[in-house]
Design a protein around this motif. Structure first.
Motif, mmCIF file in Angstrom:
data_model
loop_
_atom_site.group_PDB
_atom_site.id
_atom_site.type_symbol
_atom_site.label_atom_id
_atom_site.label_comp_id
_atom_site.label_asym_id
_atom_site.label_seq_id
_atom_site.Cartn_x
_atom_site.Cartn_y
_atom_site.Cartn_z
ATOM 1 N N VAL A 103 -49.619 0.309 55.648
ATOM 2 C CA VAL A 103 -48.681 -0.420 56.327
ATOM 3 C C VAL A 103 -47.298 -0.332 55.418
ATOM 4 C CG1 VAL A 103 -47.831 -2.614 56.848
ATOM 5 C CG2 VAL A 103 -49.998 -2.308 57.457
ATOM 6 N N LEU A 104 -47.533 -0.516 54.044
ATOM 7 C CA LEU A 104 -46.183 -0.292 53.094
ATOM 8 C C LEU A 104 -45.659 1.077 53.590
ATOM 9 C CD1 LEU A 104 -47.241 -1.912 49.962
ATOM 10 C CD2 LEU A 104 -45.761 -2.607 51.817
ATOM 11 N N ARG A 105 -46.466 2.100 53.337
ATOM 12 C CA ARG A 105 -45.968 3.527 53.704
ATOM 13 C C ARG A 105 -45.182 3.674 55.022
ATOM 14 N NH1 ARG A 105 -50.637 4.958 50.530
ATOM 15 N NH2 ARG A 105 -51.744 5.318 52.464
ATOM 16 N N ALA A 106 -45.825 3.076 56.076
ATOM 17 C CA ALA A 106 -45.398 3.196 57.276
ATOM 18 C C ALA A 106 -43.918 2.714 57.509
ATOM 19 C CB ALA A 106 -46.362 2.344 58.442
ATOM 20 N N PHE A 107 -43.646 1.483 56.820
ATOM 21 C CA PHE A 107 -42.331 1.041 56.909
ATOM 22 C C PHE A 107 -41.431 1.581 55.704
ATOM 23 C CE2 PHE A 107 -44.659 -2.258 59.429
ATOM 24 C CZ PHE A 107 -43.365 -2.493 60.227
ATOM 25 N N GLY A 108 -41.910 2.421 55.025
ATOM 26 C CA GLY A 108 -40.828 3.385 53.989
ATOM 27 C C GLY A 108 -40.948 2.382 52.504
ATOM 28 N N VAL A 109 -41.671 1.697 52.324
ATOM 29 C CA VAL A 109 -41.420 0.650 51.290
ATOM 30 C C VAL A 109 -42.233 1.359 49.948
ATOM 31 C CG1 VAL A 109 -42.021 -1.524 50.344
ATOM 32 C CG2 VAL A 109 -41.393 -1.253 52.774
ATOM 33 N N LYS A 110 -41.636 1.471 48.809
ATOM 34 C CA LYS A 110 -42.356 1.977 47.573
ATOM 35 C C LYS A 110 -42.799 0.769 46.880
ATOM 36 C CE LYS A 110 -41.423 4.717 43.491
ATOM 37 N NZ LYS A 110 -40.384 5.558 42.653
ATOM 38 N N LEU A 111 -43.843 0.715 46.530
ATOM 39 C CA LEU A 111 -44.486 -0.315 45.523
ATOM 40 C C LEU A 111 -44.526 0.183 44.091
ATOM 41 C CD1 LEU A 111 -45.903 -3.241 45.519
ATOM 42 C CD2 LEU A 111 -48.114 -2.142 45.967
ATOM 43 N N VAL A 112 -43.916 -0.638 43.333
ATOM 44 C CA VAL A 112 -43.900 -0.431 41.826
ATOM 45 C C VAL A 112 -44.506 -1.814 41.195
ATOM 46 C CG1 VAL A 112 -42.492 -0.258 39.706
ATOM 47 C CG2 VAL A 112 -41.539 0.686 41.950
ATOM 48 N N LEU A 113 -45.641 -1.237 40.460
ATOM 49 C CA LEU A 113 -46.445 -2.404 39.877
ATOM 50 C C LEU A 113 -46.005 -2.388 38.389
ATOM 51 C CD1 LEU A 113 -49.813 -1.502 41.530
ATOM 52 C CD2 LEU A 113 -48.267 -3.519 42.069
ATOM 53 N N VAL A 156 -48.682 -8.251 52.628
ATOM 54 C CA VAL A 156 -48.897 -6.882 52.619
ATOM 55 C C VAL A 156 -49.223 -6.325 51.197
ATOM 56 C CG1 VAL A 156 -48.405 -4.653 53.528
ATOM 57 C CG2 VAL A 156 -47.974 -6.495 55.099
ATOM 58 N N ALA A 157 -48.027 -6.839 50.145
ATOM 59 C CA ALA A 157 -47.928 -5.851 48.977
ATOM 60 C C ALA A 157 -49.079 -6.600 48.041
ATOM 61 C CB ALA A 157 -46.747 -6.189 48.438
ATOM 62 N N ALA A 183 -35.387 -0.345 59.487
ATOM 63 C CA ALA A 183 -34.072 0.303 59.344
ATOM 64 C C ALA A 183 -33.807 0.749 57.874
ATOM 65 C CB ALA A 183 -33.323 -0.455 59.991
ATOM 66 N N LEU A 184 -34.423 0.202 56.971
ATOM 67 C CA LEU A 184 -33.916 0.224 55.552
ATOM 68 C C LEU A 184 -34.323 1.514 55.120
ATOM 69 C CD1 LEU A 184 -34.467 -3.537 53.953
ATOM 70 C CD2 LEU A 184 -32.307 -2.316 54.528
ATOM 71 N N ARG A 185 -33.387 1.982 54.064
ATOM 72 C CA ARG A 185 -33.651 3.356 53.559
ATOM 73 C C ARG A 185 -33.739 3.087 52.026
ATOM 74 N NH1 ARG A 185 -32.717 8.635 54.569
ATOM 75 N NH2 ARG A 185 -31.132 8.140 56.458
ATOM 76 N N GLY A 186 -35.106 3.590 51.446
ATOM 77 C CA GLY A 186 -34.997 3.544 49.991
ATOM 78 C C GLY A 186 -35.784 2.061 49.617
ATOM 79 N N LEU A 187 -36.336 1.413 50.169
ATOM 80 C CA LEU A 187 -36.575 -0.045 49.793
ATOM 81 C C LEU A 187 -37.729 0.186 48.887
ATOM 82 C CD1 LEU A 187 -36.420 -3.077 50.268
ATOM 83 C CD2 LEU A 187 -37.994 -2.840 51.861
ATOM 84 N N VAL A 188 -37.578 -0.804 47.735
ATOM 85 C CA VAL A 188 -38.453 -0.773 46.697
ATOM 86 C C VAL A 188 -39.019 -2.045 46.245
ATOM 87 C CG1 VAL A 188 -38.793 -0.385 44.358
ATOM 88 C CG2 VAL A 188 -37.427 1.310 45.626
ATOM 89 N N LEU A 189 -40.416 -2.562 46.311
ATOM 90 C CA LEU A 189 -40.854 -3.765 46.086
ATOM 91 C C LEU A 189 -41.372 -3.753 44.788
ATOM 92 C CD1 LEU A 189 -43.276 -5.659 48.581
ATOM 93 C CD2 LEU A 189 -43.036 -6.249 46.136
#
Length: 293
Positions: free
Chosen positions: A68-78, A106-107, A232-238
């Motif tokens: 789901v995170l990848r589908a919305f273009g979200v990069k997860l940083v742990l 989701v995260a 719509a966001l480009r390059g979102l990082v969580l």
């Protein structure tokens, strides 16, 4: 209907940061299509979840939420997650975090699948609702105060049985640039269950490093509107910082335990929270009139 005890946030459209880069409409459509595809795979995999046990089941669920995170273009940083990921299954814990977006849920499950204490409305949400229901969530009816003790008993029983349960003690979403106080009721469940509390701090950034409130689910907006803005966001990082756990017995009561967890999250975020203090009432005496001798 709402009650005075129900947490509220002053955050709204005015809290949304500006200047975020966006993707073109076709990419947004593709992201929604990919997210729906992930949910369909999760539904079709439900029989397999009944067969799998332990780490195999956990890996499959984690893959769905990461999808789901990848589908919305979200990069997860742990950060700091090694010990939490290595903790043995069957060891219960109350996992608490600051609450900004529907992406938080989701995260957390992309890190390590777990049950959640969720508001009843989430069960009917598109995309996320099906995943949360299938994860064994405990649903809280915030509009019926009399159901709260029973829900807290159910939460304590789940923790005592060895479940990880995710709770957002702010009680509602904030923009991330501001935050709310941790309410105390769920921390009593951790005390009653004899389990540790594991705080997690969440922060959203853009690819250039700027902190953003764009993913926040705030104000009166619908979930669909929030989904569209995130897509719509480009390059979102969580960024997710897993804090050291707070052992059972560290706090003498639920209020102290909530304060420790809240302080841990703010320390990880580098923010300062000044504890509320009671004002001391000063008794002011009227000036004495001079006595004529």
């Amino acid at each position: 209907m709402s009650h005075p005890w129900m947490p509220t946030s002053p955050c709204g459209d005015g809290c949304l940061t500006e200047g975020a880069r966006t993707v073109a409409l076709p990419r947004r459509v593709l992201r929604f299509t990919a997210a729906i595809g992930v949910v369909l795979v999760a539904v079709l995999s439900a029989p397999l979840l009944l067969v799998l046990r332990g780490r195999g089941r956990e890996r499959l669920i984690r893959a769905v939420f990461r999808g789901v995170l990848r589908a919305f273009g979200v990069k997860l940083v742990l950060r700091g997650a090694e010990g939490f990921l290595a903790a043995p299954a069957g060891r219960g814990a109350l996992v608490v975090n600051n609450h900004i977006s529907w992406l938080d849920i989701v995260a957390i499950n992309a890190l390590r699948p777990m049950r959640a204490l969720a508001k009843r409305e989430i069960a009917s949400w598109p995309v996320l609702g099906s995943l949360v229901r299938r994860g064994g969530s405990i649903f809280l009816d915030r509009e019926r105060l009399r159901t709260l003790p029973g829900t807290m008993d159910e939460l304590a029983a789940a923790l005592r049985s060895g479940s990880l349960v995710n709770v957002t003690p702010e009680g509602t979403t904030w923009c991330g640039l501001a935050s709310g106080r941790f309410t105390t009721a769920t921390f009593q469940a951790a005390i009653d269950g004899g389990v540790p509390v594991r705080p997690i701090a969440l922060r959203y950034r853009l690819a250039d490093g700027r902190e953003t409130s764009q993913p926040a689910f705030i104000g009166p907006e619908s979930l669909i509107a929030s989904l569209r803005r995130v897509a719509a966001l480009r390059g979102l990082v969580l960024e997710m910082q897993v804090c050291p756990e707070i052992a059972p017995g560290r706090a003498s009561n639920r209020r102290e335990l909530a304060s420790l967890a809240e302080a841990s999250v703010h320390s990880a975020l580098g923010t300062v929270r000044i504890p509320a203090q009671r004002r001391k009432s000063a008794r002011v005496s009227a000036p004495r009139r001079p006595v004529n001798s």
